[in-house]
Scaffold this motif. Structure first.
Motif, PDB file in Angstrom:
ATOM      1  N   LYS A   1      42.636  39.705  43.748  1.00  0.00           N
ATOM      2  CA  LYS A   1      43.618  40.026  42.720  1.00  0.00           C
ATOM      3  C   LYS A   1      44.608  38.874  42.565  1.00  0.00           C
ATOM      4  O   LYS A   1      44.949  38.194  43.529  1.00  0.00           O
TER       5      LYS A   1
ATOM      6  N   ASP B   1      39.678  53.613  34.367  1.00  0.00           N
ATOM      7  CA  ASP B   1      40.924  53.512  35.125  1.00  0.00           C
ATOM      8  C   ASP B   1      40.907  52.201  35.909  1.00  0.00           C
ATOM      9  O   ASP B   1      39.981  51.949  36.685  1.00  0.00           O
ATOM     10  N   LYS B   2      41.930  51.373  35.722  1.00  0.00           N
ATOM     11  CA  LYS B   2      41.985  50.079  36.412  1.00  0.00           C
ATOM     12  C   LYS B   2      41.970  50.233  37.923  1.00  0.00           C
ATOM     13  O   LYS B   2      41.366  49.428  38.633  1.00  0.00           O
ATOM     14  N   THR B   3      42.636  51.259  38.419  1.00  0.00           N
ATOM     15  CA  THR B   3      42.716  51.439  39.870  1.00  0.00           C
ATOM     16  C   THR B   3      41.388  51.881  40.475  1.00  0.00           C
ATOM     17  O   THR B   3      41.206  51.801  41.691  1.00  0.00           O
TER      18      THR B   3
ATOM     19  N   PRO C   1      44.718  46.908  25.989  1.00  0.00           N
ATOM     20  CA  PRO C   1      45.299  47.465  27.217  1.00  0.00           C
ATOM     21  C   PRO C   1      45.883  48.855  27.047  1.00  0.00           C
ATOM     22  O   PRO C   1      45.759  49.697  27.937  1.00  0.00           O
TER      23      PRO C   1
ATOM     24  N   GLN D   1      33.155  45.501  38.225  1.00  0.00           N
ATOM     25  CA  GLN D   1      33.542  44.350  37.418  1.00  0.00           C
ATOM     26  C   GLN D   1      33.415  43.088  38.274  1.00  0.00           C
ATOM     27  O   GLN D   1      33.938  43.024  39.383  1.00  0.00           O
TER      28      GLN D   1
ATOM     29  N   TRP E   1      43.138  51.964  27.156  1.00  0.00           N
ATOM     30  CA  TRP E   1      42.234  52.209  28.282  1.00  0.00           C
ATOM     31  C   TRP E   1      42.037  53.699  28.546  1.00  0.00           C
ATOM     32  O   TRP E   1      40.920  54.146  28.823  1.00  0.00           O
TER      33      TRP E   1
END
Length: 240
Positions: free
Chosen positions: A192, A182-184, A158, A98, A161
């Motif tokens: 960030k 997965d955001k992580t 959100p 991203q 996901w």
């Protein structure tokens, strides 16, 4: 002068064709006829060479053995190696990328072979097309390939996901690589917000501390200066 020699093998009919050709300045000069074991030439300048080479019987036999037997066997063996290599699939490394927090999430696969592959996004196990921007298969420098498929965040809430995943698959092969959204796991080069907020907060504290220190010092100097002046005037004028 150019030379070209080798063999051709028709894997359907079994026909074998050997050749040993010489050309000069882009034009045919000498060619070996494996049926008669003689050299043929369309050029008068090559006739003397033809006669001399026709007399080299051992050399002619070696050419016949190599072009008619050894070369086709090598060719069949190399083709078998090639088929084995082409049939061996190399799985890719898949990552979620991203550029910015608001940009699309790219599912990126690289290092796979061959290029007959597909990749797509799924929701609840079903392939989706809305909000998906498929990319093209591109070559890497090492002979492998890469492919990216983007998922627009505007189409993902959100809380949903965990319902999305990215699937890589070789065409015609019932084997998958599934990557959960997965955001992580997202790889990015932007800072960030929490880190930036901490940095800004620390900078504000340092700046405020510097201003308070400067004001305190100036206030101390302003209060101290009149007293110091009085003491000096008393010492200089003890009679006053």
């Amino acid at each position: 002068m150019q030379r070209m020699n080798g063999c051709e093998w028709n894997d359907e009919t079994g026909e074998i064709n050997g050749f040993n050709l010489y050309s000069y300045d882009g034009e045919d000069f000498l060619a070996l006829d494996l049926q008669t074991l003689t050299w043929i030439t369309p050029k008068p300048q090559a006739v003397l060479t033809k006669l001399r080479w026709d007399a080299q019987k051992d050399r002619l036999k070696l050419n016949k053995t190599f072009l008619g037997h050894l070369c086709p066997e090598f060719l069949k063996e190399y083709l078998q190696y090639g088929r084995s290599f082409l049939q061996t699939a190399v799985l890719p490394s898949v990552s979620l990328l991203q550029k910015t927090p608001s940009s699309a999430i790219s599912c990126h696969a690289t290092g796979f072979y061959p290029d007959r592959a597909v990749m797509f996004w799924r929701k609840d196990g079903e392939e989706i097309h809305e909000g998906v921007d498929p990319g093209e298969i591109l070559p890497n420098n090492d002979g492998t390939f890469q492919l990216s498929v983007d998922l627009k965040l505007s189409s993902v809430t959100p809380e949903d996901w965990q319902r999305y995943d990215c699937v890589f698959q070789f065409s015609g092969v019932n084997e998958y690589i599934i990557t959960k959204l997965d955001k992580t796991a997202i790889r990015t080069n932007w800072e960030k917000p929490t880190d930036m907020g901490t940095f800004i907060g620390a900078a504000v504290i340092v700046l405020a501390f510097t201003i308070i220190t400067a004001v305190t010092f100036l206030t101390y100097i302003n209060k101290k200066s009149p007293d110091d002046g009085s003491e000096q005037s008393e010492r200089l004028n003890p009679q006053s």
